[in-house]
Write a protein that holds these residues in place. Structure first.
Motif: not given
Ligand code: TXA
Ligand code: MG
Length: 348
Positions: A267-279, A284-287, A308-315
């Motif tokens: 899981g990745v939490i980051a600004p919308e502006a850098v979403r293009n760098h998210v694998p 992705f959750i927008s901060l 994220m806590d509720k989702s199925d991501v592992d890290l």
């Protein structure tokens, strides 16, 4: 026990039905029940600060260590005469400037009006006057001071919406006020005013610079040591989702390498502006929108951690913001949530 829910949005404050709900809330608090209430920082779990049984219920519902004192909430500075020593002129100036709002002051305690478990047997007390119109109206209606820690289970992210309070405390507390989400989303700045210079015991939206501008003197940022912080709550693990989490220092960039083990979901939490760098395979959750929308990041952080806590991501990886006075509070919470797990870019 089913938890009662009273819906009181700010725009409903003048409704006739609100008056009825307010009376029920006051009666419940008078009888020593505890209730989730909105504030502009995070939702609080409120009980009569004078009643040791009510305070016991707060600690029990949250599973909170008994050595961690609660913040006492008021609607008028006059209430302080009942349980704090006379205010220093400087404290008064700060209160007039920043209250109602997201700052708590630690002051010398006076007399025995407050229950001793409210202050965890200390000889000081933290006080705050919230600005959330509904939270403020409840305090005024009730008339006596309400002790209120954040209304989450101990260790979990603080609740910024009433639904988070229900997720954590349904069936464990008498009631919850369903109101507007918190506008700041990070807990108040805690300023220790029991000695000079005043010290920031927990960073928040009101910064050292903002305090110094009003005080015209230095405020110390010394939060105490890790084992013995000024605010006992700072020594506990906090705000954490169940998965391991690391902060990407310097922020998510095109060349950031996110280490993921075979078969793990990230899981990745980051600004919308850098979403293009998210694998592509990541959740992705927008901060916030832009990379310097720090206030928005503060407002959204805990909801993102809970999702994220509720989702199925592992890290989880979270975007780190550059070090500055404006980012201090949000980065303080991010570091706590990650347990100081950091990834840095390889220099090569
Ligand atoms: O924004 C907030 O402050 C929220 C809302 C509900 O008002 N409340 C909140 O409470 O964050 P809580 O209990 O989660 O955090 C209170 C912090 C803890 O770190 C505690 O140790 C510290 O304030 N604190 C309270 N009274 C203190 C005292 N007398 N001396 C030192 N630290 C104190
Ligand atoms: Mg808390």
């Amino acid at each position: 026990m089913d938890t009662k829910i009273w819906e009181i949005r700010t725009e409903q404050l003048k409704d006739r039905t609100t008056e009825e709900k307010m009376k029920e809330i006051r009666t419940a608090l008078e009888y020593g029940e505890v209730i989730g209430i909105p504030t502009e920082t995070v939702y609080g779990l409120a009980g009569d600060a004078r009643n040791p049984e009510a305070i016991h219920k707060i600690f029990a519902a949250k599973n909170r260590p008994g050595d961690n004192p609660l913040i006492v909430h008021i609607y008028s500075m006059d209430q302080l005469e009942d349980f704090t020593e006379p205010l220093d002129m400087k404290v008064r100036t700060l209160m007039r400037h920043f209250w109602p709002g997201p700052i708590s002051f630690i002051l010398p305690l006076k007399g025995s009006m407050l229950a001793s478990n409210t202050v965890a047997e200390l000889d000081s007390v933290a006080v705050r006057m919230p600005s959330h119109p509904v939270g403020h109206a409840i305090l005024e209606k009730v008339g006596f001071p309400l002790a209120a820690p954040s209304a989450n289970l101990s260790g979990k992210p603080s609740p910024t919406d009433y639904s988070h309070v229900i997720d954590d405390l349904n069936g464990k507390v008498y009631g919850v006020v369903a109101s507007d989400p918190a506008t700041y989303g990070l807990e108040s700045t805690v300023l220790d005013c029991t000695q000079f210079p005043y010290r920031i015991a927990r960073p928040g939206s009101i910064t050292k610079g903002a305090l110094e501008n009003v005080l015209k003197e230095t405020v110390s940022k010394h939060e105490g040591s890790a084992e013995k912080p000024i605010a006992p709550g700072m020594k506990y693990k906090h705000y954490a989702p169940r998965q391991p989490m690391a902060v990407i220092e310097g922020g998510l960039r095109s060349n950031t390498h996110l280490r993921v083990e075979e078969g793990q979901k990230v899981g990745v939490i980051a600004p919308e502006a850098v979403r293009n760098h998210v694998p592509e395979h990541a959740y992705f959750i927008s901060l916030c929108s832009g990379e310097d929308d720090y206030r928005e990041a503060g407002r959204n952080l805990y909801a993102a951690l809970r999702k994220m806590d509720k989702s199925d991501v592992d890290l989880i990886y979270i975007h780190g913001f550059p070090k500055s006075e404006e980012t201090e509070a949000v980065m303080n919470r991010i570091y706590k949530a990650t347990g100081n797990e950091i990834i840095r870019e390889d220099p090569k």
